[in-house]
Scaffold this active site. Structure first.
Site: not given
Lengths: 396, 252
Positions: A95, A117, A382
């Site tokens: 991210k 968000e 991830s």
């Protein structure tokens, strides 16, 4: 060949990847979107922007992340299995790649105030981190239910100086946090909306995919360096909205010989009524500003999905994935809550790597694939599983 | 003939179908007609209303829980036989699921005067839906804001020549509670750019004072959140009376 590349990673003038994407936004958002589009087009052409991004990824995030050859998984599946270690990034997941890219963009646009968000809190933490680094005010909308479920990430965001605002509308989870962030952006056009996945109105899916494309760029180089192979035969990545998958697939869309496997969370089973398998259960619809595959009832009301993984329970899917899955370029595989838990345990015991629950879905998909000794498989790991340790210790 | 082009200044009320109860529309439409309202916007509830503030979000989720959906709205409208023009307002997704053709066919049968689908932008409409809408002889109305360029306002007014242009009072979601801050000079400019196409102003309008300002420059006002708040308190008649004390004689 060239046109396939363009339709998968670069949408048309209205932001469409085939039949999916676009900017389905009220006129109130148009100025914001236009400002964003033109600023991004400029940054994209500006080598000093690209240089600062690459520099941050290297020095601050710790890239390149390693492409780790897993001897034990390779023996088990009778092929070569590599793990792309996005879990080794600063903040523990992919991210941060996107958060830093967008914060640099926001800075170029003269913004001082970020809204985002978050579902599980991973994107919120990445955004709060980027904001701390760049001295930006940070407001993160998070579903009231998620705030209760993901307390450690709420504390991390707050410690990083972010204001975490509960989204109390609708089902009080990620989709509602996204609605609230969009409404906040309508009401505060001076803020920069830092979206966390390849979803939302054009140009967001394109921007996020571009910033995450570093993952596949590295895979290509590292694989060549380690094995001499130009290309893997298969790439496996989990998909909620689909930002890590977009990044891991990006440079391989045009290479038809590389199989792209998107792993969706089937929760308690595709037909159980508690699933997040959007590509199996969804139909074309408009949510959060784009046309995509969407879990909805026959009146067009959005259904709240279920997955044990808070990062995969999104009722839609990035429009580029909707396009790529419906044209057959990407193959969707479904992994249940239990299968993901077992895969997480397996990797932890075999390799001493605790994967995030999201990434555990990608690992579990190996069991569902036909693999031969010719196969060179890259699984995009991830994120790391620290945030899921309570679930792991309770359920396994 | 464009029913929104009238010689008098108009007032329209927005209400969410199915709120507060599944059949509230019957009494509401009757009351609004008696009160001399010019046309009514009936909201199709959606689970994720991106352009709406807390009031319409809440009324929408209650309406969905009550079981409201598109077919039922058409069925109720066809029973009510309200003589006033009806505009349907909602988000694109429920309409797409219902089927655009099927939806427009029912709009045509029901003599729906126009449609407002805020997340169907003008560009999306022109590329995908305009031909279909025109084949049913239904013209949607589109939103603009005070900062929309004159060029785009002109383009919008052209598309809306058989409906109206909906000016959002300030760039914010519905029902914002701040003071209505209308830039009257800008409204007049926008009115001029719109030419023959009627101009209505909505979002954040709630008092007779607001109404007076709107009527000075535009063809009419649209009130939604403030009305729905009155619905919640069971004070709708009072609300309308205070808004325009001289109704219904106003129109005569």
């Amino acid at each position: 060949m060239e046109s396939i590349t363009i339709t998968h990673t670069q949408p048309d003038d209205l932001g469409f990847y085939g039949n999916f994407g676009g900017a389905f936004v009220p006129e109130l958002l148009r100025p914001n979107i236009e400002e964003l589009s033109s600023a991004y087009a400029k940054c994209n052409q500006d080598s000093s922007f690209q240089d600062s991004f690459v520099q941050l990824l290297k020095d601050y995030v710790g890239r390149p992340t390693s492409l780790y050859f897993s001897q034990k998984l390779s023996s088990k599946y009778g092929c070569s299995v590599f793990l792309k270690r996005e879990d080794l990034n600063h903040t523990g997941a992919h991210k941060i790649n996107n958060a830093l890219g967008q914060i640099l963009l926001a800075k170029r646009m003269g913004k001082t105030h970020i809204v985002a968000e978050t579902g599980a809190g991973q994107h919120g933490v990445a955004t709060a981190t980027a904001c701390a680094l760049m001295d930006m005010k940070c407001i993160v909308f998070m579903g009231e239910k998620d705030i209760q479920r993901q307390a450690p990430n709420v504390q991390r965001m707050q410690f990083l100086g972010a204001e975490v605002v509960p989204a109390t509308s609708g089902s009080k989870t990620l989709k509602d946090a996204t609605n609230e962030a969009i409404r906040y952006w309508i009401n505060h056009p001076q803020a920069y909306y830092l979206i966390g996945s390849v979803v939302g109105p054009h140009p967001y899916p394109m921007i996020v995919a571009d910033f995450q494309s570093i993952i596949s760029a590295e895979i290509k180089l590292q694989l060549k360096e380690k094995t001499g192979y130009e290309l893997p035969t298969k790439i496996v990545a989990c998909v909620g909205g689909g930002s890590n998958a977009a990044g891991a697939f990006y440079h391989f869309y045009s290479k038809d010989q590389v199989e792209l496997i998107a792993v969706e969370a089937s929760g308690k089973g595709i037909d159980s009524g508690a699933s997040a398998a959007t590509s199996a259960l969804g139909s074309p619809g408009v949510l959060h500003g784009s046309m995509t595959l969407l879990m909805q009832d026959h009146h067009g009301q959005v259904i709240e999905p279920h997955s044990i993984s808070a990062g995969l329970d999104y009722p839609g899917i990035g429009p580029l994935h909707a396009h790529s899955i419906s044209t057959g370029r990407t193959k969707a595989v479904y992994v249940s809550d239990n299968e993901a838990l077992m895969a997480a345990k397996e990797l932890t015991l075999l390799e001493g790597i605790i994967p995030a629950l999201e990434s555990a879905h990608a690992l579990a998909a190996l069991d569902k694939m036909t693999l031969t000794n010719e196969d060179v498989v890259v699984v995009n790991l991830s994120g790391r599983g620290d945030k899921d340790i309570e679930t792991y210790t309770q359920l396994i | 003939m464009n029913v929104f082009r009238q010689s008098h200044k108009q007032l329209s009320i927005f209400t969410t179908a199915g709120y507060p109860t599944i059949d509230s529309l019957y009494a509401q439409l009757q009351m609004l007609e008696q009160k001399g309202i010019d046309f009514i916007e009936v909201g199709i509830p959606f689970s994720d209303p991106m352009a709406d503030g807390p009031v319409i979000q809440e009324t929408s989720s209650i309406a969905i829980k009550n079981g409201m959906h598109i077919d039922l709205i058409f069925d109720q409208l066809s029973e009510i036989k309200c003589p006033l023009p009806i505009v349907l307002m909602g988000y694109l997704n429920p309409v797409l699921q219902y089927g655009i053709d099927r939806f427009l066919e029912r709009c045509k049968q029901q003599h729906i005067a126009s449609l407002i689908l805020p997340d169907m932008s003008l560009d999306i409409y022109k590329r995908f839906y305009e031909q279909t809408f025109l084949s049913y002889n239904i013209t949607p109305s589109f939103l603009i804001t005070p900062i929309t360029s004159d060029e785009r306002i002109k383009e919008t007014a052209e598309v809306c020549r058989d409906s109206f242009v909906y000016l959002v009072s300030n760039n914010a979601t519905t029902g914002s509670t701040g003071n209505l801050n209308l830039d009257q000079k800008r409204i007049q400019e926008i009115k001029n750019v719109c030419g023959e196409t009627p101009l209505f102003i909505g979002f954040g309008i709630r008092s007779s004072r607001d109404l007076t300002i709107v009527h000075e420059h535009a063809d009419g006002a649209i009130i939604g959140s403030a009305f729905l708040k009155a619905v919640a308190q069971n004070e709708t008649e009072d609300f309308i009376t205070k808004l325009r004390p001289n109704l219904p004689s106003f129109q005569q």
